[in-house]
Motif scaffolding. Structure first.
Motif, PDB file in Angstrom:
ATOM      1  N   VAL A  30       0.799  -1.257  -0.021  1.00 39.73           N
ATOM      2  CA  VAL A  30       0.101   0.026  -0.043  1.00 39.73           C
ATOM      3  C   VAL A  30       0.952   1.195   0.085  1.00 39.73           C
ATOM      4  O   VAL A  30       1.890   1.105   0.682  1.00 39.73           O
ATOM      5  CB  VAL A  30      -0.961  -0.094   1.435  1.00 39.73           C
ATOM      6  N   PHE A  53       0.890  -1.164  -5.146  1.00 36.81           N
ATOM      7  CA  PHE A  53       1.899  -1.667  -6.146  1.00 36.81           C
ATOM      8  C   PHE A  53       2.497  -3.100  -5.897  1.00 36.81           C
ATOM      9  O   PHE A  53       1.845  -3.802  -4.702  1.00 36.81           O
ATOM     10  CB  PHE A  53       3.018  -0.701  -6.206  1.00 36.81           C
ATOM     11  N   GLU A  79      11.545   1.521   4.578  1.00 37.33           N
ATOM     12  CA  GLU A  79      10.199   1.949   4.922  1.00 37.33           C
ATOM     13  C   GLU A  79       9.752   0.600   5.871  1.00 37.33           C
ATOM     14  O   GLU A  79       9.542  -0.626   5.504  1.00 37.33           O
ATOM     15  CB  GLU A  79       9.170   2.115   3.811  1.00 37.33           C
ATOM     16  N   LYS A 131      11.050  -0.272  -6.720  1.00 37.47           N
ATOM     17  CA  LYS A 131      10.476  -0.768  -5.629  1.00 37.47           C
ATOM     18  C   LYS A 131      10.652  -2.402  -5.618  1.00 37.47           C
ATOM     19  O   LYS A 131      10.615  -3.120  -4.679  1.00 37.47           O
ATOM     20  CB  LYS A 131       8.931  -0.912  -5.541  1.00 37.47           C
TER      21      LYS A 131
HETATM   22 MN    MN Z   1       6.103   1.436   1.315  1.00 32.48          MN
END
Ligand code: MN
Length: 228
Positions: A30, A53, A79, A131
């Protein structure tokens, strides 16, 4: 079945306090699910429905471990996130049924090549290379919901080399776990082994080779990652 070459290994996460493992099917993430992080990334947290994603399944690094500094970035960022592990799935799951599909929870890191992600945002290109790279999803053992319940509050923090960088509370999530599961199931059929990284609190920042990342989520788990 005759494989033309050896099939890839199944990605798994250990279940805490036992000898079972969870087979991982897909990894959903998210974006911007804590107001303070949305603000630090330049967005208005009040206006956005959740967006998603993915990372490739084999981006998982199971348990505390070393990870190599990835190529083609000068801005690798951490993160720290609550990870939801689904034990069953479906489509169009109602919010009030969503938690029945959750097998358990883990503590994960959505490692991000921020410079590549920022460039992708600017040019309207996909985020994958920012990512979804190798070793981009370190994740702790899974704590079953039968043991830990469904934590809706509790501290979530990340230290780098002993210093607090990220600090928040699960209660600060804009979209709750049940809302996130329900909403995501409108886009795709969810299935056992799907993981959902549920977004990160404020304080994301750069790490370099030699850094030691220690993450913690109350009652859920801990994770230590060394960047090599
Ligand atoms: Mn994240």
């Amino acid at each position: 079945m005759n494989f033309a070459f050896p099939a890839p290994p199944i990605t798994t996460l250990p279940v805490a306090q036992g000898d079972e493992v969870v087979p991982v099917r897909r990894i959903y993430c998210v974006g911007r699910n804590y107001a303070a992080h949305a603000v630090e990334m330049g967005s208005d947290p009040d206006r956005e429905p959740p967006f998603f994603f993915s990372k490739p399944t084999d981006a998982i690094v199971a348990g505390s471990d070393k990870i190599p500094y990835p190529p083609l970035t000068e801005d690798l960022q951490h993160e720290m996130e609550l990870v939801v592990v689904l034990g069953s799935g479906g489509r169009d799951i109602p919010v009030e049924r969503a938690l029945h599909h959750v097998f358990g929870y883990a503590a994960g890191l959505d490692m991000t090549r921020r410079d590549l992600q920022t460039e992708a945002k600017k040019t309207g290109r996909p985020w994958e290379m920012g990512k979804g790279f190798d070793y981009s999803a370190p994740c702790s053992a899974v704590k079953p919901a039968s043991v830990v319940g469904h934590p809706a509050k509790g501290a979530i923090w990340l230290k780098v080399n002993g210093e607090i960088r990220q600090s928040g509370d699960l209660s600060q999530q804009i979209w709750s776990v049940q809302e996130t599961v329900a909403y995501l199931s409108r886009f795709v059929a969810l299935a056992p082994g799907d993981l959902i990284f549920t977004g990160t609190p404020a304080g994301v920042g750069r790490v370099v080779r030699g850094d030691r990342l220690e993450g913690h989520i109350d009652t859920v788990g801990e994770l230590t990652v060394l960047i090599q």
